[in-house]
Design an enzyme around this catalytic site. Structure first.
Site, PDB file in Angstrom:
ATOM      1  N   HIS A 119      40.185  29.919  47.426  1.00 52.00           N
ATOM      2  CA  HIS A 119      39.434  30.432  48.584  1.00 52.00           C
ATOM      3  C   HIS A 119      38.402  29.476  49.165  1.00 52.00           C
ATOM      4  O   HIS A 119      37.459  29.897  49.828  1.00 52.00           O
ATOM      5  CB  HIS A 119      38.762  31.777  48.257  1.00 52.00           C
ATOM      6  CG  HIS A 119      39.001  32.790  49.339  1.00 52.00           C
ATOM      7  ND1 HIS A 119      38.362  34.005  49.395  1.00 52.00           N
ATOM      8  CD2 HIS A 119      39.790  32.743  50.428  1.00 52.00           C
ATOM      9  CE1 HIS A 119      38.754  34.663  50.454  1.00 52.00           C
ATOM     10  NE2 HIS A 119      39.629  33.920  51.098  1.00 52.00           N
ATOM     11  N   CYS A 141      33.654  36.702  49.137  1.00 52.67           N
ATOM     12  CA  CYS A 141      34.393  35.840  48.192  1.00 52.67           C
ATOM     13  C   CYS A 141      34.182  34.342  48.379  1.00 52.67           C
ATOM     14  O   CYS A 141      33.774  33.658  47.453  1.00 52.67           O
ATOM     15  CB  CYS A 141      35.895  36.087  48.286  1.00 52.67           C
ATOM     16  SG  CYS A 141      36.375  37.796  48.260  1.00 52.67           S
TER      17      CYS A 141
END
Ligand SMILES: *[C@@H]1O[C@H](CO)[C@@H](O)[C@H](O)[C@H]1NC(C)=O
Length: 480
Positions: A133, A70
């Site tokens: 993130h 991710c």
């Protein structure tokens, strides 16, 4: 004289392009696999809206992420640069992917130029909905890196944590912390119920309406996470899929995307909004079957540099511009969304640094095929390269035997001898070569032929046969 005559024309064209700069909407899925959409062959056919989007737009069959995890994948999308350039890699373990959970202090460096920072110069209002993130400390906050608005979270929705030593992951609106997952933003791990996708949908619809009313171009980065374990869906979707809870999450996302596209049409701005759908990495097969998706015919999943880890579902949609029903074999990458978005906004990519993304508009608008390689990195190691239909692995690795013995399997039911290795195997002296056209599942390395040829060569020398020496490989038994 000719150039003098052209100059004002060019200026007019540039002004015209800037005035018509389309809205940009990137729909980034979390751990969704190539094989999760009906249009890519998922047999339950539970994604009617995405399938319709593909029918009205262009399907990319050979689209990739820049890293099978991710954080680095998202950093690559927003900077147009490989994770080894933008800082999202580790050096404390060979071929280890880097990411930013809450106990990591790092994040996106200030020196990186993110897509929304650049789009601001062309008058765009930028919003991120969902998972960032790229670091959770103040200096890494999305509003410090070009976004004007944020509704979502700096991290994965893992938990629940004890909220003392390890607090639950926060949810933000802009600079304000609204609450935390599992406390104020409930996720019921027993039933899989959470209303988050509905919240993210409403945020998107409201933002689009607001921008339409103010006549400002927008960049919306819709980075939702319902298909990342622990997967969730709201009550009306629970139990509706033939695929279990994961399928329920996909169905809710599909429904939401249908509503977003319909909203654009109802506002009359669909022809002025470029939409691209893709995912951050391959389906997490460690979470399969209930919590993980499908990578279709491809080998392994998330975390690996086999096709299942990095080939992504991808659809471009821009009615009136991108021809409906197109299928492209262009090798594409999430980093191209950076360069393509700049091109849409009439901006040049930064010239003071290496940009790895390319502008895909010629592929989308004129059906061109641009020659470019795909690099498969795992952490700081270049594991493989694809050029045309050939893919060369310089390193193979699935995961360690130690992890594997604990039941963590990135390639469940898919082990291929000498390919999905549990030790890091170096092949830089003789890359493990696959033809992805004939063997998309990476099961039959072409090197075996060479090897057999070479052992034949030795044999031929011994037995005075000439087949191999003449340069014509003897007919080999193909492992099929
Ligand atoms: C989702 O929203 C509904 C309606 O407001 C509510 O009844 C339900 O408890 C919510 N579910 C969760 C898990 O928060």
């Amino acid at each position: 004289m000719a150039s003098a005559a052209l100059r004002p024309l060019c200026l007019c064209w540039a002004l015209g392009a800037a005035a018509a700069a389309p809205n940009i909407l990137l729909l980034l899925m979390d751990d969704m696999g190539w094989g999760d959409l009906g249009v890519f062959g998922e047999p339950s056919k539970e994604t009617p809206n995405l399938d319709q989007m593909a029918a009205e737009g262009m399907l990319f069959l050979d689209f990739y992420t820049a890293n099978p995890l991710c954080s680095p994948s998202r950093a690559a999308l927003l900077t147009g640069r490989l994770p080894v350039r933008n800082g999202f890699y580790t050096t404390n373990g060979h071929a280890r992917n880097a990411y930013t959970p809450q106990d990591i202090v790092g994040g996106i460096p200030d020196s990186e130029l993110l897509l929304p920072e650049l789009l601001k110069k062309a008058g765009y209002t930028n919003k991120i909905i969902g998972k960032w993130h790229l670091g959770h400390r103040p200096q890494f906050h999305p509003l410090r890196h070009g976004f004007d608005e944020w509704f979502g979270s700096p991290n994965c929705h893992f938990g629940p944590y004890d909220s003392r030593e390890r607090p639950n992951i926060p949810v933000y609106r802009d600079w304000e912390m609204l609450g935390r997952y599992y406390e104020d933003f409930k996720i019921d791990l027993k039933t899989g119920e959470a209303n988050l996708t509905q919240l993210y949908l409403q945020e998107a619809l409201d933002f689009i309406s607001k921008q339409q009313a103010s006549q400002q171009p927008f960049f919306l980065y819709w980075a939702i996470d319902a298909t990342h374990a622990p997967v969730y869906a709201s009550k009306q979707f629970l139990g509706t899929s033939q695929r279990g809870l994961y399928g329920d999450a996909v169905r809710e996302i599909d429904d939401s995307i249908g509503k977003i596209l319909k909203h654009l049409q109802q506002l009359g701005i669909s022809e002025n909004t470029f939409v691209f759908f893709t995912s951050d990495n391959g389906a997490a097969l460690i979470s399969a079957p209930k919590q993980g998706g499908s990578n279709g015919p491809f080998l392994c999943g998330k975390q690996t540099t086999f096709e299942g880890g990095m080939r992504e579902p991808a659809i471009a949609w821009w009615p009136g511009h991108i021809p409906a029903g197109g299928v492209s074999h262009q090798l594409g990458n999430v980093m191209d969304l950076f360069s393509t978005s700049l091109s849409l906004a009439g901006l040049q990519p930064p010239s003071d640094r290496q940009i790895d993304g390319i502008d895909l508009l010629p592929a989308m608008l004129q059906g061109e095929l641009i020659d470019r390689p795909i690099f498969y990195y795992r952490g700081n190691e270049l594991m493989a390269v694809r050029a045309g239909l050939y893919k060369a692995h310089y390193w193979t690795w699935s995961n360690s035997l130690e992890e594997h013995s604990k039941g963590i399997d990135f390639c469940p039911g898919q082990s291929v001898a000498g390919v999905t290795t549990h030790t890091q195997e170096e092949h830089t002296y003789l890359p493990l070569l696959f033809h992805l056209g004939r063997d998309p599942g990476e099961k039959y390395p072409l090197r075996d032929r060479t090897r057999q040829c070479c052992s034949h060569k030795k044999m031929a020398r011994r037995t005075q046969h000439r087949n191999c020496d003449s340069g014509i490989a003897p007919k080999m038994k193909v492992q099929e």
